[in-house]
Design a protein around this motif. Structure first.
Motif, mmCIF file in Angstrom:
data_model
loop_
_atom_site.group_PDB
_atom_site.id
_atom_site.type_symbol
_atom_site.label_atom_id
_atom_site.label_comp_id
_atom_site.label_asym_id
_atom_site.label_seq_id
_atom_site.Cartn_x
_atom_site.Cartn_y
_atom_site.Cartn_z
ATOM 1 N N HIS A 21 -6.894 -3.187 -2.036
ATOM 2 C CA HIS A 21 -6.745 -3.456 -0.606
ATOM 3 C C HIS A 21 -8.035 -3.170 0.144
ATOM 4 O O HIS A 21 -8.464 -3.967 1.001
ATOM 5 C CB HIS A 21 -5.610 -2.623 -0.017
ATOM 6 C CG HIS A 21 -5.546 -2.712 1.484
ATOM 7 N ND1 HIS A 21 -6.075 -1.741 2.303
ATOM 8 C CD2 HIS A 21 -5.046 -3.672 2.307
ATOM 9 C CE1 HIS A 21 -5.902 -2.091 3.567
ATOM 10 N NE2 HIS A 21 -5.283 -3.256 3.594
ATOM 11 N N GLU A 22 -8.677 -2.040 -0.159
ATOM 12 C CA GLU A 22 -9.894 -1.666 0.560
ATOM 13 C C GLU A 22 -11.003 -2.690 0.346
ATOM 14 O O GLU A 22 -11.688 -3.087 1.300
ATOM 15 C CB GLU A 22 -10.349 -0.276 0.110
ATOM 16 C CG GLU A 22 -9.441 0.852 0.597
ATOM 17 C CD GLU A 22 -9.785 2.190 -0.033
ATOM 18 O OE1 GLU A 22 -10.655 2.214 -0.946
ATOM 19 O OE2 GLU A 22 -9.192 3.206 0.375
ATOM 20 N N LEU A 72 0.803 -1.217 0.000
ATOM 21 C CA LEU A 72 0.000 0.000 0.000
ATOM 22 C C LEU A 72 0.839 1.271 0.000
ATOM 23 O O LEU A 72 0.616 2.189 -0.797
ATOM 24 C CB LEU A 72 -0.942 -0.021 1.200
ATOM 25 C CG LEU A 72 -2.175 0.878 1.143
ATOM 26 C CD1 LEU A 72 -2.990 0.586 -0.099
ATOM 27 C CD2 LEU A 72 -3.026 0.667 2.396
ATOM 28 N N GLU A 73 1.818 1.351 0.903
ATOM 29 C CA GLU A 73 2.626 2.566 1.019
ATOM 30 C C GLU A 73 3.519 2.770 -0.196
ATOM 31 O O GLU A 73 3.862 3.888 -0.559
ATOM 32 C CB GLU A 73 3.480 2.505 2.288
ATOM 33 C CG GLU A 73 2.679 2.583 3.582
ATOM 34 C CD GLU A 73 1.875 3.866 3.670
ATOM 35 O OE1 GLU A 73 2.421 4.943 3.307
ATOM 36 O OE2 GLU A 73 0.698 3.806 4.073
ATOM 37 N N ARG A 129 -4.583 0.598 -3.761
ATOM 38 C CA ARG A 129 -5.364 1.042 -2.592
ATOM 39 C C ARG A 129 -6.794 0.522 -2.670
ATOM 40 O O ARG A 129 -7.335 0.018 -1.674
ATOM 41 C CB ARG A 129 -5.353 2.566 -2.497
ATOM 42 C CG ARG A 129 -6.181 3.113 -1.317
ATOM 43 C CD ARG A 129 -5.919 4.571 -1.048
ATOM 44 N NE ARG A 129 -4.602 4.730 -0.414
ATOM 45 C CZ ARG A 129 -3.553 5.275 -1.015
ATOM 46 N NH1 ARG A 129 -3.644 5.713 -2.257
ATOM 47 N NH2 ARG A 129 -2.402 5.384 -0.379
ATOM 48 N N GLY A 186 0.233 2.560 -3.566
ATOM 49 C CA GLY A 186 -1.192 2.812 -3.341
ATOM 50 C C GLY A 186 -1.957 3.346 -4.535
ATOM 51 O O GLY A 186 -2.983 2.778 -4.948
#
Length: 505
Positions: free
Chosen positions: A36-37, A14-15, A33, A18
Motif C-alpha cells: 500500500h505504501e 490494510l486494517e 502495508r 497490514g
C-alpha cells in the motif's frame, strides 16, 4: 470512500491484513502495508507527472511487485491501466500505445529494447523504467517512488468506470482494446470466490503473465481481495515451479494444460513435495486424460474454466468433483454469469445442438476501445463470444471451437478440437493443433500439426492408424506435420493463424 474501484482495495485491506505478506518475488517479500505504501507513493508520483482521472498509463513488464504497484496506483488516481504483452514486436506495441492514447509508459529496464523504439515517435509519452538506475533521461521507478509524497485523496471512482484496457491477441487484423471496468473485475472476483473454495491462508503461485486477463482476473485479484499471498514468477520453468511449491507451501496453482503437462513430465515430479497443493485451476482447453491421471495419482484434481478477455475472464467453471463424469466440459456458468447457446437464426439451441456461445453478466465488458465497428459483438445483454459449443441435458457447456477455426469440408462441419482430443490420447504427443487448408475437391480439409514428446518415436503413419475407426473418415487429417514446437500467445494458446500460413506455403 468515494473510490469504489481497485484503487481502494489496498487501503480497505490494510486494517485487516497490514502485516501479512502479500507478495513474494524471488528473495523479496512485501506485506500488505508495504504494498500500500509503495502504491500510494507511486500514485502521488503519477499525479505530479500530470496523470489525471481517465488518462491511460501503459505497462510493459513481467510479473513483479511493480506490476501490482502500478495497477493499484493507477486505480487510486482514477486513471486507466493498459498492460502490454511483452512478446509483441515494436510496431505492435507502438500501435497499442497510439490507439490507447497512453500518457505514460512504465516498463522493465530489460525491455528497453522494445519500449524505446516503440515510443520514439510519440514525443509526448513519458517513460519510467523498473529495475534500473536513472540514466539516459528515463527515471527509475524506485527513485520516482522514493521521491514522491503518498497519495491521500479519495477520487470518486464508480464500478462503471474504466479500469483496464486489455488488447486481444489480434490473431486476425488489428487487436481490439477490451474496456474492462472496476465492476467487471469486482464481479469476476465474486464469481471466483463463490465458485472456488478459496481461503485467506491461500498461497497462490502465479506462473502466467499478469498482462494476460486469466492471470490477473482469475488469480491475482481474487487472491488479493481475499487477503491471500501471491508468489510471482516472471518466467515459467518447471523445475523452479516445483521447487517453489515445496519451499513456499503453495496451495493454489493455475495455468493452461501445457504448463501442467510440463510439470508432471519433469524428472523432479515424483521427488518434490507438493502435498500443500489443494487448488488446481486450468483454462484454455481441456486437460488431456494422461495429465489428469498424473495429478490424480498424487491426490489432486482440476477445476476447469472457460472464458475470455471480454468476460474478465470467467464464464463457466467445472468443479473438480465432476472432472471425470463431465470430462471435456467447461462446466456450469459462474454464479453471477449467464450462458446460452444459439443457432444460426439466433434462437436458443436444443441440448446437444452446437451453436454460438453467448455470455451475459456484470463481468462482461460493454464495449471495445475506439472500435464502433465491433459493436456487433454486443446484442442487448448478450456478448457474442465467437465460440461454438453446446449445452448438455444438465446445462454443462462443451466448447467445440472458434467459429473462425471451424473447417467446412464438402459441406460437412468439422471441429478441430474434436480431432485434437483424439490425437492427444497418444502418449507420444506433447501438443497438437488442427487447422483447415484449401483443397480443390473438398474446399477445405483438416491438416494436423503435432509436437512429439522428447525422445518419443512418433510418425505420421502412427497418428493416422490411431485415428482410423475413431473418427469419421472426412474428419481424419489428410496431411500431418511433425514440428519441434508451436507458435503461441503469451497465455500459452496456439496461434492457429500462423499454422495456417505455414501449411499453405
Amino acid at each position: 470512500m468515494h473510490n469504489e474501484g481497485l484503487g481502494s482495495w489496498l487501503i480497505r485491506r490494510l486494517e485487516k491484513s497490514g502485516p501479512k505478506v502479500a507478495v513474494i518475488h524471488g528473495d523479496d517479500a512485501l506485506t500488505y502495508r508495504q504494498l500500500h505504501e509503495r502504491s500510494a507513493r507511486l500514485a502521488g508520483a503519477l499525479a505530479s507527472a500530470g496523470v489525471r482521472p481517465r488518462d491511460r498509463v501503459a505497462l510493459l513488464g513481467e510479473n513483479s511487485p511493480a506490476f501490482l504497484e502500478t495497477l493499484f496506483a493507477v486505480g487510486m488516481v482514477g486513471a486507466v491501466l493498459v498492460p502490454l504483452n511483452t512478446r509483441l514486436a515494436v510496431p505492435e506495441i507502438r500501435y497499442q500505445l497510439e490507439d490507447s492514447g497512453a500518457k505514460l509508459l512504465i516498463h522493465d529496464e530489460t525491455l528497453t529494447g522494445l519500449a524505446e523504439p516503440a515510443s520514439r515517435e510519440l514525443p509526448d509519452l513519458l517513460r519510467w523504467a523498473v529495475g534500473g538506475s536513472t540514466s539516459g533521461g528515463t527515471p527509475a521507478l524506485d527513485s520516482v517512488i522514493a521521491a514522491a509524497d503518498p497519495w491521500t485523496e479519495d477520487v470518486p471512482v464508480s464500478l462503471d468506470d474504466l479500469a483496464v484496457i486489455l488488447y486481444t491477441s489480434g490473431t486476425t487484423g488489428r487487436p481490439k482494446g477490451a474496456c474492462l471496468t472496476h465492476g467487471n473485475f469486482t464481479w469476476n472476483c465474486f464469481n471466483v470466490l463463490v465458485d472456488y473454495d478459496l481461503s485467506v491462508d491461500e498461497v497462490s503461485l502465479m506462473i502466467s503473465p499478469m498482462f494476460h486477463v486469466a492471470s490477473l482476473g482469475m488469480g491475482v485479484l481474487p487472491a488479493l481481495l481475499k487477503g491471500a499471498t501471491l508468489v510471482l514468477e516472471s518466467k515459467f520453468d518447471p523445475a523452479r515451479v516445483l521447487r517453489l511449491i515445496e519451499k513456499h507451501r503453495v496451495t493454489w496453482l493455475s495455468g493452461v494444460p501445457t504448463t501442467f503437462q510440463m510439470l508432471c513430465e519433469h524428472p523432479d515430479w515424483e521427488t518434490r513435495d507438493i502435498s500443500s497443493l489443494r487448488q488446481l485451476t486450468c483454462g484454455g482447453s481441456a486437460v488431456p486424460m494422461r495429465v489428469l491421471e498424473a495429478y490424480e495419482n498424487r491426490g489432486l484434481a482440476f477445476t476447469a474454466n472457460y472464458g475470455m478477455t471480454e468476460t474478465s475472464p470467467g464464464a463457466t467453471t467445472l468443479p473438480a468433483a465432476r472432472s471425470r463424469d463431465k470430462a471435456g466440459s467447461s462446466g456450469l456458468p459462474h454464479f453471477f454469469t449467464d450462458v446460452r447457446v444459439v443457432d444460426a437464426g439466433g434462437h436458443r439451441a436444443q441440448p446437444g445442438a452446437t451453436g454460438e456461445i453467448l455470455i451475459s453478466g456484470p463481468n462482461v465488458i460493454a464495449q471495445y476501445w475506439n472500435r464502433p465497428d465491433a459493436a456487433g459483438s454486443f446484442e442487448g445483454q448478450w456478448f457474442h463470444s465467437g465460440d461454438l459449443g453446446y449445452l448438455d441435458e444438465d446445462g454443462y457447456l462443451f466448447v467445440a471451437d472458434r467459429i473462425k477455426d471451424m473447417i467446412i469440408s464438402g459441406g460437412e462441419n468439422i471441429y478441430p478440437a474434436e480431432i485434437e482430443a483424439v490425437i492427444q490420447e497418444l502418449p507420444e504427443v506433447a501438443a497438437v493443433a488442427v487447422v483447415g487448408v484449401v483443397d480443390e475437391k473438398w474446399g477445405e480439409v483438416p491438416h494436423a500439426v503435432v509436437v512429439p514428446r522428447d525422445g518419443a518415436q512418433l510418425t505420421a503413419e502412427k497418428v493416422q492408424e490411431h485415428l482410423a475407426g475413431r473418427l469419421a473418415r472426412y474428419k481424419v487429417p489428410k496431411t500431418l506435420s511433425l514440428v519441434p514446437d508451436m507458435p503461441r500467445t503469451a497465455s500459452g494458446k496456439i496461434r492457429k493463424n500462423v499454422l495456417r500460413e505455414q501449411a499453405t506455403r
